[in-house]
Design a protein around this motif. Structure first.
Motif, PDB file in Angstrom:
ATOM      1  N   GLN A   1       0.900  -1.200   0.023  1.00  0.00           N
ATOM      2  CA  GLN A   1      -0.011   0.079   0.093  1.00  0.00           C
ATOM      3  C   GLN A   1       0.876   1.068  -0.023  1.00  0.00           C
ATOM      4  O   GLN A   1       0.409   2.544   0.193  1.00  0.00           O
ATOM      5  N   GLY A   2       2.081   1.091  -0.219  1.00  0.00           N
ATOM      6  CA  GLY A   2       3.004   2.556  -0.341  1.00  0.00           C
ATOM      7  C   GLY A   2       4.043   2.402   0.773  1.00  0.00           C
ATOM      8  O   GLY A   2       4.580   3.574   1.099  1.00  0.00           O
ATOM      9  N   ILE A   3       4.426   1.311   1.407  1.00  0.00           N
ATOM     10  CA  ILE A   3       5.447   1.502   2.626  1.00  0.00           C
ATOM     11  C   ILE A   3       6.775   1.883   2.146  1.00  0.00           C
ATOM     12  O   ILE A   3       7.133   1.602   0.860  1.00  0.00           O
TER      13      ILE A   3
ATOM     14  N   GLY B   1      13.825   4.502  13.307  1.00  0.00           N
ATOM     15  CA  GLY B   1      14.029   4.041  12.122  1.00  0.00           C
ATOM     16  C   GLY B   1      12.939   4.352  11.239  1.00  0.00           C
ATOM     17  O   GLY B   1      12.220   5.302  11.357  1.00  0.00           O
ATOM     18  N   CYS B   2      12.480   3.446  10.180  1.00  0.00           N
ATOM     19  CA  CYS B   2      11.173   3.455   8.950  1.00  0.00           C
ATOM     20  C   CYS B   2       9.785   3.360  10.012  1.00  0.00           C
ATOM     21  O   CYS B   2       8.889   3.172   9.254  1.00  0.00           O
TER      22      CYS B   2
ATOM     23  N   ASN C   1       4.848   5.655   6.657  1.00  0.00           N
ATOM     24  CA  ASN C   1       4.412   4.368   6.877  1.00  0.00           C
ATOM     25  C   ASN C   1       3.367   4.141   8.056  1.00  0.00           C
ATOM     26  O   ASN C   1       2.447   3.452   7.880  1.00  0.00           O
ATOM     27  N   ALA C   2       3.492   5.156   8.966  1.00  0.00           N
ATOM     28  CA  ALA C   2       2.521   5.145  10.042  1.00  0.00           C
ATOM     29  C   ALA C   2       1.060   5.602   9.422  1.00  0.00           C
ATOM     30  O   ALA C   2       0.054   5.212   9.935  1.00  0.00           O
TER      31      ALA C   2
ATOM     32  N   GLY D   1      -2.591   3.963   9.424  1.00  0.00           N
ATOM     33  CA  GLY D   1      -3.705   4.879  10.102  1.00  0.00           C
ATOM     34  C   GLY D   1      -3.397   5.280  11.441  1.00  0.00           C
ATOM     35  O   GLY D   1      -4.244   5.652  12.335  1.00  0.00           O
ATOM     36  N   VAL D   2      -2.227   5.458  11.806  1.00  0.00           N
ATOM     37  CA  VAL D   2      -1.798   5.830  13.129  1.00  0.00           C
ATOM     38  C   VAL D   2      -0.948   6.991  13.308  1.00  0.00           C
ATOM     39  O   VAL D   2      -0.374   7.352  14.514  1.00  0.00           O
ATOM     40  N   ALA D   3      -0.613   7.783  12.300  1.00  0.00           N
ATOM     41  CA  ALA D   3       0.434   8.681  12.205  1.00  0.00           C
ATOM     42  C   ALA D   3       0.288   9.816  13.325  1.00  0.00           C
ATOM     43  O   ALA D   3       0.821  10.583  14.231  1.00  0.00           O
TER      44      ALA D   3
END
Ligand code: ADP
Length: 453
Positions: free
Chosen positions: A258-260, A294-295, A325-326, A330-332
């Motif tokens: 999904q775009g990591i 990190g990522c 990535n977060a 949905g947790v950014a």
């Protein structure tokens, strides 16, 4: 004082974690630990999850059962009952067999880790060879999934035969395995049945051939879906070492396609998602600091179990990737991304989090070449003891993510006098991936309570 805990997940790659609680004064193992673990951990696991596991497998294997049982005659019901008993017996024996193999590995890994620095560590496989992937020549790699990749994708498919699953797990297939053709079902027609049985009954007893075709169709759909989005980045295609990480991308991030975003370094250092989830369960609290984020593999999972996550990294590019990535998970909005040197941050901040997670650089993939990883000498930017001192300025509750060949005596020596620490070994399939150590009364207490249940 020793205690054990086993947890597992049933989807591929299968995840197991074993842990022991150690006193600072003694790093010795209770001679009965393995027996205890084998009995009590298995029993509590099976009581907790066994029935659900059997039901899940049953309904996958016999999707027609639900409808068929409603219309079944007494004779058919008895046949289904007989089939269930066999199913329960076969599946529990199969799962016990895998569990025993992982436990054997745990025993070896634990003993090796408890040897003194400099002693020979026997038979350590590559950290990330748990997927049994054949090395592919980078020059022949295509932008579509390679064959090895296909094999991995199929391992995520529950309908895979047991024998194939065992092969992929690197386990012996000569016993305990049963081919899919061996499925025994109630006979399609019992003598009492008339030709005029209802359509739904007929449907529910669909023949084996149809079922296999259906299996194949659904697998084909799954593969096509993932292939579409799976483009190997150019920098990976040129690098044999990295290519093998590509094959396990979905075990690093289940939402990978999904775009990591991952840069070269992050492919080696990101924590596989199932392990990150387990760590997040153990460190669940109000405010947590992820000191070397990190990522974002760990920070994302902390956001699911903690009130607030402070994710620190010295590298701005890593923070940008972590944020992206977060947002995919949905947790950014639950994470504060802080650009800082953790050592400086720890010296100056007034923040008092409930827990800290330390996942400092291990020095790149070369750490795998060391038979015993000396956590005082080889971690960056500081040895384990001074790094712990920095973290303890903020809180006593610390999770420390370490290479699987770490010297466990050194890990235990980081415990405060009179306290205990918990050393957790994390396995994906049958291979040890990493060790997580937990310090701080309330964290180790949490573990004890769980074990005592
Ligand atoms: P590994 O050696 O395990 O591959 P990395 O080199 O990827 O680990 O390091 C893990 C993360 O820690 C990286 O994102 C790196 O930028 C970050 N990092 C390194 N030193 C510091 C530091 N002093 N403070 C905060 N983050 C740091």
């Amino acid at each position: 004082m020793h205690s054990h805990f086993l947890t597992t997940s049933r989807s591929n790659p299968q995840f197991y974690t074993f842990s022991q609680v150690f006193d600072r004064q003694s790093a010795n193992l209770d001679p009965l630990w393995k027996e205890e673990l084998q009995q009590s951990a298995w029993l509590s696991f099976w009581e907790r999850e066994g029935h659900e596991f059997l039901e899940e497998k049953w309904h996958k294997q016999y999707p027609e059962y639900k409808e068929a049982i409603e219309l079944a005659t007494a004779e058919e019901q008895a046949a289904w009952q007989e089939l269930w008993v066999k199913h329960a017996h076969d599946q529990s024996a199969h799962f016990w067999h895998i569990f025993s193999c992982v436990l054997e590995n745990y025993e070896r890994d634990l003993h090796n880790g408890l040897q003194d620095v400099g002693q020979i560590l026997s038979d350590i496989d590559d950290q990330f060879s748990y997927l049994e992937i054949h090395q592919t020549d980078a020059s022949t790699a295509s932008t579509e999934c390679s064959e090895a990749d296909q094999e991995y994708l199929i391992t995520n498919d529950e309908s895979l035969g047991e024998e194939q699953q065992l092969k992929l797990l690197g386990l012996p297939t000569s016993f305990g395995a049963r081919s899919t053709n061996d499925r025994r079902k109630p006979k399609q027609k019992l003598p009492s049945e008339s030709e005029s049985e209802s359509d739904s009954n007929r449907l529910s007893m669909s023949n084996e051939k149809d079922e296999i075709q259906l299996d194949l169709k659904s697998r084909a759909i799954k593969k096509t879906k993932r292939q579409k989005n799976s483009k190997i980045p150019q920098f990976m295609r040129d690098d044999n070492l990295l290519l093998k990480y590509w094959f396990k991308r979905f075990s690093l991030f289940s939402r990978f396609d999904q775009g990591i975003l991952l840069d070269r370094e992050s492919w080696f250092s990101v924590t596989p998602e199932k392990i990150a989830k387990q760590t997040a369960r153990r460190l669940a609290s109000d405010v947590i600091v992820d000191a070397f984020c990190g990522c974002g593999g760990n920070a994302i999972q902390f956001a699911n179990t903690c009130g607030r996550v402070i994710a620190i990294d010295i590298d701005l590019k890593k923070l940008a990737m972590a944020k992206q990535n977060a947002s995919i998970y949905g947790v950014a909005h639950k994470i504060d991304f802080v650009h800082a040197d953790f050592l400086q941050f720890a010296r100056t901040t007034r923040l008092r989090p409930d827990a800290i997670f330390l996942s400092p650089p291990w020095g790149g993939p070369d750490y795998q070449k060391q038979q015993t990883f000396d956590i005082e000498e080889n971690l960056l930017p500081l040895g384990a003891s001074p790094l712990m001192e920095h973290a303890r300025r903020l809180t006593e509750n610390i999770g420390f993510f370490l290479p699987r060949s770490s010297n466990i005596k050194q890990v235990i020596a980081l415990t405060h006098a009179g306290e205990q620490c918990e050393v957790e070994h994390n396995y994906l399939d049958t291979r040890l991936v990493a060790i997580t150590a937990y310090y701080g009364k309330s964290l180790v207490m949490k573990q004890r309570q769980k074990t005592d249940k």
